[in-house]
Design a protein around this motif. Structure first.
Motif, PDB file in Angstrom:
ATOM      1  N   PRO A  67       0.826  -1.217   0.000  1.00 38.94           N
ATOM      2  CA  PRO A  67       0.000   0.000   0.000  1.00 38.94           C
ATOM      3  C   PRO A  67       0.853   1.257   0.000  1.00 38.94           C
ATOM      4  O   PRO A  67       1.859   1.342   0.709  1.00 38.94           O
ATOM      5  CB  PRO A  67      -0.815  -0.129   1.295  1.00 38.94           C
ATOM      6  CG  PRO A  67      -0.781  -1.587   1.635  1.00 38.94           C
ATOM      7  CD  PRO A  67       0.545  -2.088   1.149  1.00 38.94           C
ATOM      8  N   THR A  76      -6.483   5.276   0.042  1.00 40.12           N
ATOM      9  CA  THR A  76      -7.621   4.667   0.736  1.00 40.12           C
ATOM     10  C   THR A  76      -8.190   3.547  -0.108  1.00 40.12           C
ATOM     11  O   THR A  76      -8.569   3.779  -1.264  1.00 40.12           O
ATOM     12  CB  THR A  76      -8.716   5.714   1.008  1.00 40.12           C
ATOM     13  OG1 THR A  76      -8.167   6.786   1.777  1.00 40.12           O
ATOM     14  CG2 THR A  76      -9.887   5.083   1.747  1.00 40.12           C
ATOM     15  N   PRO A  77      -8.253   2.329   0.419  1.00 42.16           N
ATOM     16  CA  PRO A  77      -8.815   1.210  -0.363  1.00 42.16           C
ATOM     17  C   PRO A  77     -10.272   1.478  -0.726  1.00 42.16           C
ATOM     18  O   PRO A  77     -11.055   1.978   0.081  1.00 42.16           O
ATOM     19  CB  PRO A  77      -8.709   0.015   0.593  1.00 42.16           C
ATOM     20  CG  PRO A  77      -7.689   0.408   1.603  1.00 42.16           C
ATOM     21  CD  PRO A  77      -7.791   1.890   1.744  1.00 42.16           C
ATOM     22  N   ALA A  82     -11.553  -4.001  -1.889  1.00 43.22           N
ATOM     23  CA  ALA A  82     -11.243  -3.457  -0.564  1.00 43.22           C
ATOM     24  C   ALA A  82     -11.569  -4.510   0.497  1.00 43.22           C
ATOM     25  O   ALA A  82     -12.674  -5.053   0.536  1.00 43.22           O
ATOM     26  CB  ALA A  82     -12.048  -2.187  -0.314  1.00 43.22           C
ATOM     27  N   ALA A 132      -6.003  -2.251  -0.680  1.00 36.95           N
ATOM     28  CA  ALA A 132      -4.994  -1.286  -0.245  1.00 36.95           C
ATOM     29  C   ALA A 132      -3.773  -1.316  -1.152  1.00 36.95           C
ATOM     30  O   ALA A 132      -3.218  -0.276  -1.516  1.00 36.95           O
ATOM     31  CB  ALA A 132      -4.591  -1.566   1.200  1.00 36.95           C
TER      32      ALA A 132
END
Length: 224
Positions: free
Chosen positions: A76, A81-82, A87, A104
């Protein structure tokens, strides 16, 4: 010696009986030797399939991971932001066994996610082209493979044989396919936008890096 009509009918009846017995006789060993796919578990009512086969432990896979020499899975990026269907989908990285949150790890950059399995002939032909495309794309597109069968050790052996070192995750339970709505065929290429949404699900094999680059440009607007 000539058979009577009754004899000929008896012989014909015997042949029919033998043919029926052969047709319904169980084929020994076929169930054990054919690969069990995610679809097999669904059809047999044994879902969810395991993410990886019980015998594929970290210890038993250590040598195969060294031989495969796969690239590490993406990590990540700070501040991302996932989002989107991946997600929260966390799977094991083929390279080292660590868990990866796909939403991520893929956030913030266009991504190509390829669903495959070690027994899939078209996948074997496509993966080297995908490897070539990934080298061409560099940092512009994240390329990640997803192995869709519980037999992780077979996946590592296959990638070693193909000479393909792409980063990949193990997904014998078919979580990625379910999340993106992929059909029950292989290979499948999923193109994901930087915001995590799915741009395209392509259930087709690609023959060359040029074909893959054209699809990425068409669906994601990224030249590579």
């Amino acid at each position: 010696m000539r058979l009577s009509n009754a004899g000929r009918w008896s012989l014909a009846a015997l042949v029919v009986v033998i043919a029926l017995v052969v047709a319904i006789w169980p084929r020994g060993g076929s169930d054990e030797t054919s690969p069990r796919t995610y679809a097999d578990y669904v059809s047999q009512g044994t879902t969810p399939a395991p993410e990886r086969a019980p015998g594929d432990t970290d210890q038993s896979l250590a040598a195969a991971r060294v031989a495969a020499s796969l690239a590490p899975c993406p990590a990540p990026a700070a501040g991302t932001t996932p989002a989107g269907p991946l997600a929260g989908v966390t799977l094991e990285c083929l390279a080292d066994g660590r868990r990866v949150d796909l939403g991520a790890a893929l956030a913030g950059k266009p991504a190509l996610v390829n669903l495959w399995a070690y027994w899939c002939g078209p996948c074997a032909r496509e993966l080297p082209a995908l490897d070539e495309y990934a080298r061409r794309a560099g940092d512009t597109v994240t390329v990640l493979t997803v192995h869709q069968d519980p037999k992780e050790g077979n996946a590592l052996s296959a990638l070693t044989d193909y000479g393909v070192h792409l980063p990949g995750v193990q997904d014998g339970s078919g979580r990625v396919a379910a999340a993106v709505g992929a059909p029950n065929v292989l290979p499948v290429t999923v193109l994901i936008r930087a915001d995590g949404t799915v741009a395209a699900v392509l259930p087709q094999p690609f023959d060359s890096a040029d074909q893959i680059a054209a699809a990425v440009h068409d669906k994601l607007g990224v030249a590579s």
